[in-house]
Write a protein that holds these residues in place. Structure first.
Motif, short mmCIF file in Angstrom:
data_model
loop_
_atom_site.label_atom_id
_atom_site.label_comp_id
_atom_site.label_asym_id
_atom_site.label_seq_id
_atom_site.Cartn_x
_atom_site.Cartn_y
_atom_site.Cartn_z
N PRO A 142 0.81 -1.22 0.00
CA PRO A 142 0.00 0.00 0.00
C PRO A 142 0.84 1.28 0.00
O PRO A 142 0.49 2.24 -0.68
N VAL A 143 1.93 1.28 0.74
CA VAL A 143 2.80 2.46 0.77
C VAL A 143 3.61 2.56 -0.52
O VAL A 143 3.75 3.63 -1.10
N GLU A 144 4.13 1.42 -0.99
CA GLU A 144 4.95 1.41 -2.20
C GLU A 144 4.17 1.89 -3.42
O GLU A 144 4.71 2.60 -4.28
N HIS A 145 2.90 1.52 -3.52
CA HIS A 145 2.10 1.87 -4.70
C HIS A 145 1.19 3.08 -4.48
O HIS A 145 0.41 3.42 -5.37
N LEU A 146 1.32 3.71 -3.32
CA LEU A 146 0.44 4.84 -2.99
C LEU A 146 0.55 5.97 -4.00
O LEU A 146 -0.47 6.45 -4.53
N ASP A 147 1.75 6.39 -4.30
CA ASP A 147 1.93 7.53 -5.21
C ASP A 147 1.42 7.20 -6.62
O ASP A 147 0.78 8.02 -7.27
N HIS A 148 1.69 5.97 -7.07
CA HIS A 148 1.28 5.56 -8.42
C HIS A 148 -0.22 5.69 -8.60
O HIS A 148 -0.70 6.22 -9.62
N PHE A 149 -0.98 5.21 -7.62
CA PHE A 149 -2.44 5.22 -7.77
C PHE A 149 -3.07 6.52 -7.30
O PHE A 149 -4.17 6.87 -7.76
N SER A 150 -2.40 7.23 -6.40
CA SER A 150 -2.94 8.53 -5.97
C SER A 150 -3.06 9.50 -7.13
O SER A 150 -3.98 10.32 -7.18
#
Length: 350
Positions: A136-144
Motif C-alpha cells: 500500500p505504501v509502495e504503490h500509494l503515489d502511483h495510484f494517488s
C-alpha cells in the motif's frame, strides 16, 4: 428512553446494532435494525463479520438505503479495515483512529487522509497475511495520481472463490498478489503461467503476470552469482514462486516446507551451503516444518522482507549470514507498476 428521544430531532438520531442474538443470521439482524427506521434517521450496523459472504449481505443492506444505512463491520484482527476505507465516500458516518482506537478495523488517520473522497475503482494487495505489507505504501503515489486507493485485503486460500468475485463487483481492477494466492490468481487471468503476483482488469478480462523473477535476480545480484553453487543450494518452500525458482536455479534441491521432504524424491544434499527461504508463516490449520537441525548454511536468502519472517528467525538461530527479501520486493514492485501501465495504455480506462 421515549422522553429522551423526543428531545432529539429525528434527523440527528442514530440507532446502532453491535451484537447479534444467539444463532441470528446477518439478514435477520439487518431486518431487526431496519424495524427502528421510524425512530432514527440513521441506522448503523457494526456487527462482527466472519466471511466475505456476510460482508456482501451487509453491503447489500446498505445499498437498500445508501444515505441512511451505515455499515461498519468489525473483526477480531481488523481484517475489514479495507472495507471501512472503501465506504469512506459512500456513507454519512465513519470512524478513523489515532493509536489503537476502539476497534482494529478502524483506519488510521494517515490511511483515512490518503484515501480519495470519491472513487469507483480500487487497487489492492491480496493475501494472508497482509497486515504489514509494504505494497500500500509502495504503490500509494502511483495510484494517488489516478485518484485510486490501494487497499490491503486479507484473503485465506480457502476464501478465494468466494472473495474474488465480490471484490471485482465492488470495483477491484488492479491487484498485487502474495502468498498463498498466486496460483489462484493465475486461474482467473489470461496467462500461461501457473502463478502470478500481479493482476489488471481491462477489456472485460483479467491479465496476469509474475514480476518475481526480475525481483529475485536483483536480490541475488544476477543468477550467475549462484549458478556454480546450485547443487549446494536448498530451496525451502516455494508456493507461488516455485516455477520461477526452478527456472532460475534448476539444479538446486527443492524441499516442501509442509512435509520437510524433497519435492523431487531422493535427497542427495547432506547440508546446503545456501538456503533460500521461500515459505511464509503457516496460516491457522496449516502445517509447517523447519529444516533439519544438522543444517548449518553459510547464508540464508529470504524471499520475505518482513521482520517476523521465519527465514529471519531461522538464520538467527543458525547464527549465519542473512539477506532480506526487501530488495526483491522493491524491484518486483517496479515491474508491477510497469505492467499496470502497459495494460492500461493498451486498453485505455478500465
Amino acid at each position: 428512553v421515549q422522553t429522551f428521544l423526543q428531545n432529539i430531532p429525528l434527523e440527528k438520531r442514530v440507532f446502532s446494532l453491535h451484537e447479534r442474538r444467539e444463532d441470528e443470521s446477518i439478514v435477520t439482524a439487518t431486518t431487526r435494525l431496519t424495524s427502528f427506521k421510524d425512530k432514527a434517521i440513521y441506522l448503523k450496523l457494526s456487527l462482527e463479520i466472519e466471511t466475505f459472504e456476510e460482508l456482501q449481505k451487509v453491503y447489500d443492506w446498505h445499498l437498500k438505503d445508501r444515505h441512511f444505512h451505515i455499515v461498519l463491520p468489525r473483526s477480531a484482527d481488523g481484517r475489514w479495515n479495507w472495507f471501512r476505507l472503501f465506504m469512506k465516500p459512500r456513507q454519512m458516518l465513519n470512524f478513523w483512529r489515532e493509536g489503537d482506537g476502539s476497534a482494529p478495523d478502524q483506519p488510521t488517520l494517515f490511511y483515512w487522509l490518503v484515501t480519495p473522497s470519491k472513487f469507483t475503482e480500487f487497487a489492492a494487495v491480496l493475501g494472508d497475511p497482509v497486515k504489514h505489507s509494504l505494497s500500500p505504501v509502495e504503490h500509494l503515489d502511483h495510484f494517488s495520481k489516478m485518484n485510486i486507493p490501494f487497499l490491503a485485503i486479507k484473503i485465506a486460500r480457502t476464501e478465494w472463490n468466494q472473495a474474488f468475485p465480490i471484490l471485482q463487483q465492488l470495483g477491484l481492477r488492479w491487484a498485487a498478489v502474495t502468498a498463498p494466492l498466486k496460483e489462484s490468481a493465475a486461474e482467473v487471468a489470461t496467462t500461461t503461467l501457473n502463478a502470478v503476483n500481479t493482476l489488471c482488469y481491462a477489456d472485460h478480462q483479467w491479465f496476469g503476470v509474475s514480476t518475481d523473477g526480475a525481483g529475485f535476480a536483483e536480490l541475488i545480484e544476477g543468477i550467475g552469482a549462484l549458478a556454480p553453487l546450485q547443487s549446494q543450494i536448498a530451496i525451502w518452500g516455494g508456493g507461488g514462486v516455485l516455477e520461477m525458482l526452478r527456472e532460475a536455479l534448476p539444479k538446486a534441491i527443492f524441499f516442501s516446507s509442509r512435509t520437510g521432504q524433497p519435492r523431487d524424491g531422493e535427497n542427495l544434499l547432506e547440508a546446503p551451503k545456501v538456503l533460500i527461504w521461500a515459505a511464509p508463516r503457516a496460516s491457522s490449520g496449516e502445517q509447517m516444518q523447519m529444516p533439519p537441525a544438522k543444517w548449518k548454511p553459510a547464508m540464508v536468502i529470504d524471499l520475505n522482507y518482513k521482520e517476523d519472517s521465519l527465514g529471519r528467525e531461522y538464520a538467527q538461530g543458525c547464527n549465519t549470514s542473512y539477506e532480506s527479501g526487501l530488495k526483491m520486493f522493491l524491484n518486483q514492485a517496479q515491474g508491477q507498476k510497469a505492467f499496470w501501465n502497459r495494460v492500461n495504455a493498451k486498453f485505455g480506462d478500465n
